[in-house]
Write a protein that holds these residues in place. Structure first.
Motif, PDB file in Angstrom:
ATOM      1  N   GLU A  91       0.836  -1.200   0.000  1.00  0.00           N
ATOM      2  CA  GLU A  91       0.000   0.000   0.000  1.00  0.00           C
ATOM      3  C   GLU A  91       0.874   1.255   0.000  1.00  0.00           C
ATOM      4  O   GLU A  91       0.596   2.220  -0.728  1.00  0.00           O
ATOM      5  N   ARG A  92       1.936   1.246   0.777  1.00  0.00           N
ATOM      6  CA  ARG A  92       2.865   2.388   0.807  1.00  0.00           C
ATOM      7  C   ARG A  92       3.518   2.572  -0.561  1.00  0.00           C
ATOM      8  O   ARG A  92       3.685   3.699  -1.048  1.00  0.00           O
ATOM      9  N   ARG A  94       2.238   1.711  -3.467  1.00  0.00           N
ATOM     10  CA  ARG A  94       1.215   2.246  -4.392  1.00  0.00           C
ATOM     11  C   ARG A  94       1.032   3.755  -4.197  1.00  0.00           C
ATOM     12  O   ARG A  94       0.901   4.494  -5.174  1.00  0.00           O
ATOM     13  N   LYS A  95       1.029   4.189  -2.954  1.00  0.00           N
ATOM     14  CA  LYS A  95       0.884   5.626  -2.677  1.00  0.00           C
ATOM     15  C   LYS A  95       2.100   6.393  -3.206  1.00  0.00           C
ATOM     16  O   LYS A  95       1.950   7.482  -3.756  1.00  0.00           O
ATOM     17  N   GLU A  98       1.657   6.771  -6.912  1.00  0.00           N
ATOM     18  CA  GLU A  98       0.676   7.822  -7.229  1.00  0.00           C
ATOM     19  C   GLU A  98       1.275   9.213  -7.056  1.00  0.00           C
ATOM     20  O   GLU A  98       1.079  10.093  -7.900  1.00  0.00           O
ATOM     21  N   ARG A  99       2.033   9.417  -5.963  1.00  0.00           N
ATOM     22  CA  ARG A  99       2.675  10.724  -5.738  1.00  0.00           C
ATOM     23  C   ARG A  99       3.662  11.044  -6.851  1.00  0.00           C
ATOM     24  O   ARG A  99       3.703  12.174  -7.356  1.00  0.00           O
TER      25      ARG A  99
END
Length: 133
Positions: A91-92, A94-95, A98-99
């Motif tokens: 999850e980290r 993926r974030k 995105e950033r």
């Protein structure tokens, strides 16, 4: 088939130790496949997975730059950072992806840094898919 010893080491310590029939790393010049008795060499690494294949099974480690040193009986991967699949917080990652994509869409951005961050995040996501493999 003959095997070669493999070590993946970061400033924080060893991340992987084992042997493999084939080691595949991504260097700044492209992918490099290494088997036992390979000629000695040193090459800078690019962001990407380091793959270790033995008896038809593959293990991976996400590597973020560094160097690979090859000797006929040992491969040392000296990486700035390296993570095994089970160490990756998907999850980290993926974030972070995105950033990085958002930064790349902006006009006022250090493109090289944003592209490197994107590549690190993509590599981590891809290697995390090998959890339990």
């Amino acid at each position: 088939m003959a095997t070669i010893q493999v070590s993946v080491i970061t400033p924080d310590g060893a991340v992987y130790e084992g042997d493999a029939e084939l080691v595949v790393v991504k260097t700044v010049e492209g992918e490099l496949g290494i088997k036992a008795k390979h000629i000695p060499l040193v090459s800078p690494l690019a962001v990407g997975p380091a793959r270790f294949i033995k008896e038809g099974k593959e293990e991976q480690v996400a590597v973020s730059s560094g160097f690979v040193e090859v000797r006929p009986d040992h491969v040392s991967i000296l990486a700035e950072t390296a993570e095994r699949p089970e160490q990756i917080d998907t999850e980290r990652a993926r974030k972070a992806k995105e950033r990085a994509e958002q930064r790349l869409a902006s006009e006022h951005v250090d493109r090289k840094r944003a592209e490197a961050a994107l590549q690190r995040a993509i590599t981590r996501i891809d290697v995390a898919k090998h959890k339990g493999a």
